[in-house]
Design a protein around this motif. Structure first.
Motif, PDB file in Angstrom:
ATOM      1  N   GLY A 191      45.776 107.898  48.128  1.00  0.00           N
ATOM      2  CA  GLY A 191      44.527 108.597  48.402  1.00  0.00           C
ATOM      3  C   GLY A 191      43.569 107.685  49.137  1.00  0.00           C
ATOM      4  N   ALA A 192      42.494 108.265  49.647  1.00  0.00           N
ATOM      5  CA  ALA A 192      41.541 107.468  50.416  1.00  0.00           C
ATOM      6  C   ALA A 192      40.722 106.540  49.529  1.00  0.00           C
ATOM      7  CB  ALA A 192      40.614 108.390  51.204  1.00  0.00           C
ATOM      8  N   THR A 193      40.370 106.998  48.324  1.00  0.00           N
ATOM      9  CA  THR A 193      39.511 106.201  47.448  1.00  0.00           C
ATOM     10  C   THR A 193      40.046 106.048  46.031  1.00  0.00           C
ATOM     11  OG1 THR A 193      38.224 108.173  46.853  1.00  0.00           O
ATOM     12  CG2 THR A 193      37.449 106.877  48.742  1.00  0.00           C
ATOM     13  N   ALA A 194      41.114 106.728  45.684  1.00  0.00           N
ATOM     14  CA  ALA A 194      41.638 106.679  44.322  1.00  0.00           C
ATOM     15  C   ALA A 194      43.143 106.947  44.347  1.00  0.00           C
ATOM     16  CB  ALA A 194      40.925 107.691  43.429  1.00  0.00           C
ATOM     17  N   ALA A 195      43.763 106.842  43.181  1.00  0.00           N
ATOM     18  CA  ALA A 195      45.207 107.056  43.074  1.00  0.00           C
ATOM     19  C   ALA A 195      45.530 107.584  41.689  1.00  0.00           C
ATOM     20  CB  ALA A 195      45.966 105.761  43.343  1.00  0.00           C
ATOM     21  N   ALA A 196      46.675 108.249  41.566  1.00  0.00           N
ATOM     22  CA  ALA A 196      47.157 108.740  40.281  1.00  0.00           C
ATOM     23  C   ALA A 196      48.534 108.150  40.017  1.00  0.00           C
ATOM     24  CB  ALA A 196      47.233 110.266  40.272  1.00  0.00           C
ATOM     25  N   VAL A 197      48.800 107.828  38.748  1.00  0.00           N
ATOM     26  CA  VAL A 197      50.076 107.244  38.350  1.00  0.00           C
ATOM     27  C   VAL A 197      50.918 108.331  37.686  1.00  0.00           C
ATOM     28  CG1 VAL A 197      51.220 105.457  36.992  1.00  0.00           C
ATOM     29  CG2 VAL A 197      48.970 105.003  38.012  1.00  0.00           C
ATOM     30  N   PHE A 198      52.121 108.535  38.195  1.00  0.00           N
ATOM     31  CA  PHE A 198      53.060 109.506  37.635  1.00  0.00           C
ATOM     32  C   PHE A 198      54.316 108.775  37.157  1.00  0.00           C
ATOM     33  CE2 PHE A 198      50.407 112.127  40.307  1.00  0.00           C
ATOM     34  CZ  PHE A 198      50.312 113.330  39.616  1.00  0.00           C
ATOM     35  N   ALA A 199      54.856 109.211  36.036  1.00  0.00           N
ATOM     36  CA  ALA A 199      56.067 108.625  35.468  1.00  0.00           C
ATOM     37  C   ALA A 199      57.241 109.578  35.634  1.00  0.00           C
ATOM     38  CB  ALA A 199      55.870 108.311  33.986  1.00  0.00           C
ATOM     39  N   LEU A 200      58.380 109.025  36.008  1.00  0.00           N
ATOM     40  CA  LEU A 200      59.603 109.815  36.027  1.00  0.00           C
ATOM     41  C   LEU A 200      60.022 110.103  34.592  1.00  0.00           C
ATOM     42  CD1 LEU A 200      59.657 108.642  38.980  1.00  0.00           C
ATOM     43  CD2 LEU A 200      62.152 108.709  38.790  1.00  0.00           C
ATOM     44  N   PRO A 201      60.698 111.213  34.340  1.00  0.00           N
ATOM     45  CA  PRO A 201      61.160 111.494  32.977  1.00  0.00           C
ATOM     46  C   PRO A 201      62.218 110.496  32.538  1.00  0.00           C
ATOM     47  CG  PRO A 201      62.058 113.089  34.526  1.00  0.00           C
ATOM     48  CD  PRO A 201      61.061 112.277  35.291  1.00  0.00           C
ATOM     49  N   GLY A 202      62.414 110.412  31.222  1.00  0.00           N
ATOM     50  CA  GLY A 202      63.412 109.498  30.698  1.00  0.00           C
ATOM     51  C   GLY A 202      64.826 109.895  31.052  1.00  0.00           C
ATOM     52  N   VAL A 203      65.058 111.169  31.286  1.00  0.00           N
ATOM     53  CA  VAL A 203      66.370 111.678  31.666  1.00  0.00           C
ATOM     54  C   VAL A 203      66.254 112.306  33.044  1.00  0.00           C
ATOM     55  CG1 VAL A 203      68.212 113.303  31.130  1.00  0.00           C
ATOM     56  CG2 VAL A 203      67.066 112.082  29.285  1.00  0.00           C
ATOM     57  N   LEU A 204      67.082 111.872  33.968  1.00  0.00           N
ATOM     58  CA  LEU A 204      67.124 112.469  35.303  1.00  0.00           C
ATOM     59  C   LEU A 204      68.390 113.308  35.399  1.00  0.00           C
ATOM     60  CD1 LEU A 204      65.996 109.444  37.511  1.00  0.00           C
ATOM     61  CD2 LEU A 204      64.643 111.414  36.796  1.00  0.00           C
ATOM     62  N   GLY A 205      68.218 114.597  35.621  1.00  0.00           N
ATOM     63  CA  GLY A 205      69.358 115.502  35.670  1.00  0.00           C
ATOM     64  C   GLY A 205      69.494 116.191  37.002  1.00  0.00           C
ATOM     65  N   PRO A 206      70.467 117.075  37.143  1.00  0.00           N
ATOM     66  CA  PRO A 206      70.684 117.781  38.405  1.00  0.00           C
ATOM     67  C   PRO A 206      69.614 118.832  38.693  1.00  0.00           C
ATOM     68  CG  PRO A 206      72.199 118.583  36.730  1.00  0.00           C
ATOM     69  CD  PRO A 206      71.496 117.413  36.132  1.00  0.00           C
ATOM     70  N   GLN A 207      68.846 119.211  37.673  1.00  0.00           N
ATOM     71  CA  GLN A 207      67.785 120.184  37.867  1.00  0.00           C
ATOM     72  C   GLN A 207      66.574 119.487  38.491  1.00  0.00           C
ATOM     73  OE1 GLN A 207      68.585 118.800  35.018  1.00  0.00           O
ATOM     74  NE2 GLN A 207      66.681 118.003  34.158  1.00  0.00           N
TER      75      GLN A 207
END
Length: 358
Positions: A191-207
């Motif tokens: 972002g221009a002045t801020a940011a957000a932190v996102f976490a991947l899930p503990g399980v990564l599946g085909p969905q």
């Protein structure tokens, strides 16, 4: 006509008071205790560090490097991404910028990759995650996992792809980074002045895998990586910020004369320096010494646990608790419930008294 019973009002008041004591605890009649002073946050320590030339990539196929991360199996190697004839290539560079190996990525459907990080899975196997973070502006993106080669021989690497979706609309990505202690991968938005932190899930599946929003940062992020001891180094548009953990505030700020607009940014395997590329083609990679010691602004001096599990196919899904609890805490919430019930009981006894008088 019934005679008025003088005991009804006393019964109502006594029962209501008893209910209040049971629900909220005894009523203190002494002077209120002095409120504990609110601790002031520890200010970040700011330092100015010179940027020194580390190397220049000698391979012409690596004209505009995207992303940079130190190896785990090969800690002396820098992994980065380049493109030749529109096809993404994975490069292994040594400390002098020489290409030790180059790999094509089988199964990577995108022709553009902008970010790279590295992490071990639950079985202890080291793997690289690569992707085009700009793709997330449409609300979803694809990350590709590539096993880190045991031998630097070149060739083709098999890719396993995972589809990810933001829970709140589209975002342009600013950093892809992974926690080596928890084997957890994060995306920080651009972002221009801020940011957000996102976490991947503990399980990564085909969905389609849903990302979890973890926190908001009050400054823009243009790159980031964890150190091996759990600190987080973020590149902003003006400086480097060192956090004790992914949930912490910046405890140290490093200012440097290096240009901050290059795409490639990484942290050395020993956590002592950050390396970033100048903007433009055939850039010089510059090294910036990082401060040593704890960088947490929470006062604990150690990375704070974030309640996550490793990224693999055997772990269970995990959700992040909210950073804010009930209003007023548990005691305040209990008192609020008690007052509500007190009001209900008073109303019941009032109605009964009216009936007795009638």
């Amino acid at each position: 006509m019934r005679a008025h019973s003088p005991r009804a009002p006393h019964l109502a008041a006594g029962s209501a008071a008893a209910a209040l004591v049971v629900l909220t605890g005894p009523i203190l009649t002494g002077p209120p205790a002095a409120a504990a002073p609110t601790p002031k946050p520890t200010p970040a320590v700011t330092s100015t560090v010179a940027a020194t030339a580390a190397f220049r990539a000698a391979d012409p196929r690596l004209a505009v490097p995207a992303g940079l991360v130190a190896g785990v199996v090969h800690p002396e190697i820098w992994w980065t991404i380049g493109a030749a004839s529109g096809r993404p290539l994975l490069f292994a560079l040594d400390a002098r910028g020489r290409t030790r190996a180059a790999y094509t990525l089988a199964g990577a459907v995108t022709t553009r990759l902008t970010a790279i990080t590295i992490v071990k899975n639950g079985a202890g196997e080291s793997g690289l995650f690569v992707g085009d973070l700009d793709e997330g502006r449409a609300g979803s993106l694809t990350l590709h996992r590539v096993p880190e080669p045991a031998a630097l021989t070149g060739g083709t690497l098999q890719v396993k792809s995972f589809r990810l979706r933001y829970p709140d609309g589209g975002h342009q990505g600013g950093a892809l980074l992974a926690d080596p202690a928890e084997s957890r991968v994060y995306i920080i938005t651009r972002g221009a002045t801020a940011a957000a932190v996102f976490a991947l899930p503990g399980v990564l599946g085909p969905q389609v895998n849903e990302l979890t929003r973890l926190r908001t940062l009050s400054y823009p992020v243009r790159g980031g990586e964890f150190t091996r001891d759990g600190r987080v180094v973020l590149k902003t548009t003006r400086d480097l910020r060192v956090l004790g953990g992914i949930r912490d505030k910046a405890g140290q700020v490093v200012r440097t004369s290096a240009k901050m607009t290059g795409a490639a940014f990484g942290v050395s395997a020993d956590g002592r320096r950050a390396v970033m590329a100048d903007p433009g083609t055939r850039p010089v990679f510059r090294s910036i010494a990082l401060p040593t010691g704890a960088a947490s602004a929470t006062g604990a001096g150690v990375p704070q646990p974030s309640g996550t599990v490793s990224v693999n196919d055997q772990s269970s899904p995990v959700s992040f608790p909210s950073e804010s609890g009930p209003p007023g805490g548990l005691l305040g919430t209990g008192a609020l419930i008690g007052l509500v019930l007190l009001g209900l009981l008073s109303g019941v006894f009032y109605v009964r008294g009216r009936r007795n008088r009638g």
